[in-house]
Design an enzyme around this catalytic site. Sequence first.
Site, short mmCIF file in Angstrom:
data_model
loop_
_atom_site.label_atom_id
_atom_site.label_comp_id
_atom_site.label_asym_id
_atom_site.label_seq_id
_atom_site.Cartn_x
_atom_site.Cartn_y
_atom_site.Cartn_z
NE ARG A 1 -10.91 -9.52 -2.08
CZ ARG A 1 -11.16 -8.63 -3.02
NH1 ARG A 1 -11.38 -9.02 -4.27
NH2 ARG A 1 -11.20 -7.35 -2.73
CE LYS B 1 -3.95 -1.74 2.67
NZ LYS B 1 -4.97 -1.51 1.65
N1 BES Z 1 -8.13 -3.53 4.29
C1 BES Z 1 -8.29 -3.12 2.97
C2 BES Z 1 -9.59 -2.35 2.72
C3 BES Z 1 -9.74 -1.01 3.41
C4 BES Z 1 -9.42 0.15 2.75
C5 BES Z 1 -10.25 -0.94 4.68
C6 BES Z 1 -9.57 1.37 3.37
C7 BES Z 1 -10.41 0.29 5.32
C8 BES Z 1 -10.07 1.45 4.65
C9 BES Z 1 -8.29 -4.34 2.05
O1 BES Z 1 -7.56 -5.42 2.45
C10 BES Z 1 -7.71 -3.87 0.76
O2 BES Z 1 -6.56 -3.55 0.74
N2 BES Z 1 -8.53 -3.80 -0.26
C11 BES Z 1 -8.11 -3.32 -1.50
C12 BES Z 1 -8.54 -4.34 -2.49
C13 BES Z 1 -7.93 -4.18 -3.82
C14 BES Z 1 -6.50 -4.60 -3.82
C15 BES Z 1 -8.69 -5.06 -4.74
C16 BES Z 1 -8.77 -1.99 -1.77
O3 BES Z 1 -9.95 -1.85 -1.46
O4 BES Z 1 -8.11 -1.07 -2.23
ZN ZN Z 2 -5.50 -5.35 1.85
#
Ligand code: BES
Ligand code: ZN
Length: 475
Positions: free
Chosen positions: A328, A254
């Site tokens: 997931r 990230k």
């Molecule tokens: N934990 C994150 C989702 C999230 C984002 C929670 C912001 C709280 C605040 C999740 O694991 C994630 O990283 N999701 C990605 C998915 C993508 C790689 C398909 C996302 O939503 O950007």
């Molecule tokens: Zn994630």
Amino acid sequence: MPLHFKTSGAKTPKNILIAFEKNQEDKGYVQALAGLAYEPTLSLNAKDTVTFFHHQQEQKIIVLGLGDEKDLPKSYHYFRSVVHQMRSKAALVLEVHGSHLSEEYLTNAVIGLRQGLLNVGSYKTNGNKITEPELTLVIKKEQKSVVHKALAIAESQLSAMHLVDTPSNIKTPKYMADFAIASGKQYGYDVKILDKKQLTKLKCDALLAVGQGSVNESVMIVMEYKPKKSKSKTPQLGLVGKGISFDTGGISIKPSANMGYMKSDMAGAAAVIGAVELAARLQLDIHVVGIVPAAENSVDALSIRPGDVIGSYLGKTIEVIDTDAEGRLVLADGLAYLIKNHQPDQIIDLATLTGSVIAALGYTTAGMFTQNDEMASKLTQVGTKINERVWRMPFWEEYATDMQSDIADIKNLSAKPVAGSVTAAKFLEAFTSDHKNWVHLDIAGVAFSDTEYAKMRTATGYGVRLLGAYMEQIS
Ligand code: BES
Ligand code: ZN
Ligand code: ZN
């Protein structure tokens, strides 16, 4: 206990808080209480406060407005703000008059007053030295059970909030397991922990894959609360909560801005632990099993890579397109484990699953994904009433085709940069063995947000009260 109850007021408390709905306006009461020579002007709009001084008795009377019916679900916030603002003042003594409040308002008052005492600064070197305000709630005898129930809700919420706010160097998967064990011991429900060795034997390969880059090993927490006279062998409700103790994104790392907020990526887990705890505290007449697949998603030479193919508890193979879509993966094993080993009548999972649900719905409601109209309408109704809203999202089968993999049974990310929260839910559905009574709640926007407690985001406790109220409804 920082909040106590009395059925009559003290002679000279230093501060008095009294809250009125607009249509309940009682000028005479305030006039007498404040020793005023005139009829006061009260603004009873939601969250407004008007303060009067009683000079002879050296006391302050704070009148809090509750607005009208539409403001009721949020009313716990109004009480919480008053108490929170007073926290820093030394030796605060506050007497709250509650005997004129209806059951719903009194519940919100108690939850707000108790939550107002949350100390987010517990890691400051002077963090525990803040003087606890002395709160006394004056109620009628017959209101006691309402107050005790509300207090149990507030305290289970607070323990969930504290867990979410705990930094990830402390809050490892094992820490979450120990937290559940301690709660189970205190409130009387069973907790079993599956460690890495057991998870390997069981082939929980998706959960293990997410945690394989971390020194903090993955665990699965299995909680079970059974009412004393329960006849049912299988639970009426199964809960699953995403328990990522920290989400760096893994190799698909990230951006660093706000990455620290990813300590909250176990808010689904906290809601599930809090809800099972609440069922036990209130001795609800419902048999419930809570599952938390817990792992840390780290960057390391041993981490899973984009392109890897992994197995899962259900046996399906998964192509990992993006290691940041890890929630997931752990939920796939959590759901499949729950269904195979416990066969619950109904299932609800909660997860801070996608940024996409925030893009769609913002920070005021969770996204709800289900084929079950009855569960959807019950959750909508309960959630609206208590200000933990859910909003049903589309969930047609067309979305599932985006998750088909060329080389494995399924992939963890759609190739299209659209409808991300829906395709994520479709991935989960593939691990529910077509269970008819399953609801997925994406709580990414509602679990951790701006609050009056802090300058940065903090935990909201979302889900504990919602699940508690839902369990009450179906039991
Ligand atoms: N934990 C994150 C989702 C999230 C984002 C929670 C912001 C709280 C605040 C999740 O694991 C994630 O990283 N999701 C990605 C998915 C993508 C790689 C398909 C996302 O939503 O950007
Ligand atoms: Zn994630
Ligand atoms: Zn995540």
